[in-house]
Design a protein around this motif. Structure first.
Motif: not given
Length: 330
Positions: A36, A237, A240, A244
């Motif tokens: 990312f 990105s 993410g 995440g």
């Protein structure tokens, strides 16, 4: 810390199959962070991308903290420990995240994920210098082997630079130095946390440090915000990274520390490069050379020795040294 790192490891319960699955998911998430970053840094630049990452992560963790802890108690703890939390936020998030993003302007996602595996090496070295943790002969050999692996990896990148970059030997070496600097800061952050934040629960530490990192990076992000339109891939990105690879990953990491101990959670370091290389090859078409794999293997062998995961070598004697001096870093 209530006991020396050597003694805490003996009280850790074995990893369950569920813990192993959680560890694998964590490695996949942290390995994806390098993917990312590689996607987002060219659009956002370094400071804006990392400010968004820590800001989203801080918001996610703050919501979880409010849900799990009494609000007044959480606010009081954050206020009382504000300065150490900001320091760790800079050492453990703001500065190393920016250094990795800078490195990925030149290096591939796979290579930076491998260099990230030197974090426990720095953790062991900093703990030896600062906290006077014992560093046995075997662990010292592991440090030398690990850093030799980094030299192999950098040489491989100088000989055959990553595709899509205009890299000279000097820029490649500077990028590798930036990534190594990031892992050194992780090691310093671990020892600083032992000194100044012991007794504070892990969720509060994670939340407070992310808030501190956000406060530090926000002015830089505003000053360097890109004038050109930002692509959908770059925004994806960022989400993410923030949700995440930062919010969810930190929660999972501290859960593993709680249920399996820091030494076991630390073993995620050995799996992150595998996912970093895999995601880079699958989604970015990055080159995976024999030299890169060899460097990765040497770094991981050195890490295993320096952290005490491997406690004995044939003919080296039974005493392999302390088992978890650097066990509290990813």
């Amino acid at each position: 810390m209530r006991a020396r790192p050597d003694s805490t490891a003996r009280d850790v319960p074995p990893m369950t199959p569920v813990n192993i699955v959680q560890l694998t998911i964590l490695a996949a998430l942290w390995g994806a962070s390098f993917l990312f970053i590689r996607i987002g840094v060219s659009d956002f630049d370094v400071a804006p991308l990392m400010a968004l990452r820590v800001g989203i992560g801080a918001l996610f963790l703050l919501v979880v903290l409010i849900i799990r802890r009494p609000l007044r108690e959480s606010i009081d703890t954050l206020k009382r420990r504000a300065w150490p939390l900001v320091v760790v936020g800079v050492l453990n998030s703001a500065a190393p995240f920016c250094l990795f993003a800078y490195a990925e302007l030149t290096l591939s996602a796979g290579v930076t994920s491998v260099i990230n595996a030197t974090t426990p090496l720095w953790g062991a070295l900093v703990a030896f210098v600062w906290l006077k943790d014992r560093l046995s002969t075997l662990r010292s050999i592991g440090l030398a082997i690990g850093f030799a692996g980094v030299l192999m990896l950098v040489w491989d990148q100088i000989v055959a630079p990553s595709s899509g970059t205009v890299a000279t030997p000097a820029t490649t070496a500077l990028a590798a130095a930036a990534a190594l600097g990031a892992t050194l800061l992780y090691g310093i952050a671990a020892s600083y946390t032992k000194r100044h934040l012991m007794g504070v629960d892990a969720l509060t530490v994670a939340t407070g440090t992310m808030i501190g990192a956000t406060v530090v990076l926000l002015p830089l992000a505003i000053a360097q915000w890109p004038a050109a339109p930002i692509s959908l891939h770059a925004w994806t990105s960022v989400l993410g990274l923030g949700i995440g690879c930062t919010g969810i990953a930190y929660m999972l990491y501290f859960h593993l520390i709680a249920v399996a101990g820091p030494a076991r959670a630390m073993t995620v370091t050995f799996v992150i490069p595998l996912f970093g290389i895999l995601w880079g090859a699958l989604f970015l078409g990055e080159r995976v050379s024999a030299g890169m794999l060899a460097g990765c293997a040497v770094i991981l062998v050195g890490t295993a020795l320096s952290t005490g995961v491997v406690k004995r070598l044939p003919g080296f004697g039974a005493r392999g040294g302390a088992t978890a001096a650097a066990a509290d870093k990813r």
